[in-house]
Design an enzyme around this catalytic site. Sequence first.
Site, short mmCIF file in Angstrom:
data_model
loop_
_atom_site.label_atom_id
_atom_site.label_comp_id
_atom_site.label_asym_id
_atom_site.label_seq_id
_atom_site.Cartn_x
_atom_site.Cartn_y
_atom_site.Cartn_z
N THR A 62 0.83 -1.20 0.00
CA THR A 62 0.00 0.00 0.00
C THR A 62 0.86 1.26 0.00
OG1 THR A 62 -1.72 -1.21 1.19
CG2 THR A 62 -1.88 1.18 1.22
N ARG A 85 -1.80 -11.06 -5.57
CA ARG A 85 -0.64 -10.28 -5.99
C ARG A 85 0.56 -11.16 -6.33
NH1 ARG A 85 -0.46 -4.83 -5.45
NH2 ARG A 85 -2.11 -3.79 -4.30
N LYS A 141 -0.17 -12.56 8.08
CA LYS A 141 -1.19 -11.69 7.50
C LYS A 141 -1.78 -12.49 6.34
CE LYS A 141 -1.91 -7.34 4.99
NZ LYS A 141 -1.26 -6.18 4.33
N ILE A 189 -4.49 -6.19 9.40
CA ILE A 189 -3.61 -5.15 8.87
C ILE A 189 -4.38 -4.55 7.70
CG2 ILE A 189 -1.45 -4.64 7.69
CD1 ILE A 189 -0.12 -6.76 9.39
#
Length: 290
Positions: A47, A139, A163, A205
């Site tokens: 991000t 991703r 995560k 997260i």
Amino acid sequence: MSILKGVGVALVTPFNEDLSVDFDSLTKLVEFNIENGANYLVVLGTTGEAATLSEEEKKQVIEHIIKVNNKRLPLVLGIGGNNTLGVKKEIEETDLSAFEAVLSVAPYYNKPNQEGLYQHYKALAATGKNIIMYNVPSRTGQNVEADTTIRLAKEFPNLFMIKEAAPNILQYFDILRKKPEGFSLVSGDDEYALAVTLAGGDGVISVIGQAYPKEFSTMVQLAFEGKVKEAYEISNKLVDITRLIFAEGNPCGIKVILTEKGIIKNYLRLPLVPASEGLYAKIKAEMEKI
């Protein structure tokens, strides 16, 4: 490592019109999240457009956030890649004294099999540093399966958290069901955050959380307290805007909200581009509803 519990926010990197790092806006962003209840800050993740920052810029961003945060919230640093030895070396050579852990994404593009993924994280565990594994198949192109995560969690105590952002929520539940005591799972998908926390996860997260830290942190805390109805009331208000911010990729959507809130300016580095006019209008309209 229960200190990393609740809502961690995956900070964007603000840019000026000339695409230099906007440190004034970064200060505003950190202060906004500290003042509004975020539990910890994640620095230089996906991000944060870390892939487009130079090594010097990364160093400057890290130093700036450490300074502004001033030990008020725990910090996590993103260090990942698809060259295992390179990632291992970077972790070993980075000053991590200000950070609770490293967040390291599963290798992307190479598409290793499960044994390759296991060996990758085994190599990172050998650094002796606290490592948060990060599984995000959308991703990376490859899923770290639940059994691989459990195998790593049982063998290497410093791989203490994952995560998890697999598209199948049953994978989260499988990890929660089979994990060893002391191993933590946080959601890497904002829309799954509440359900995963209620199932025994340690929070999220989050991307959307940095724009609505008060709401998101309250929602997760209510989940910890078993106040399901109250938690879902908050979650339901944020579902539509959460879906919108990812409609054209991340972080273009979250940067719209932060721009409208007056925290940053709406600039991204190529190959990412700002949200289209249509998406911008939809996000702005949803913000007004909230």
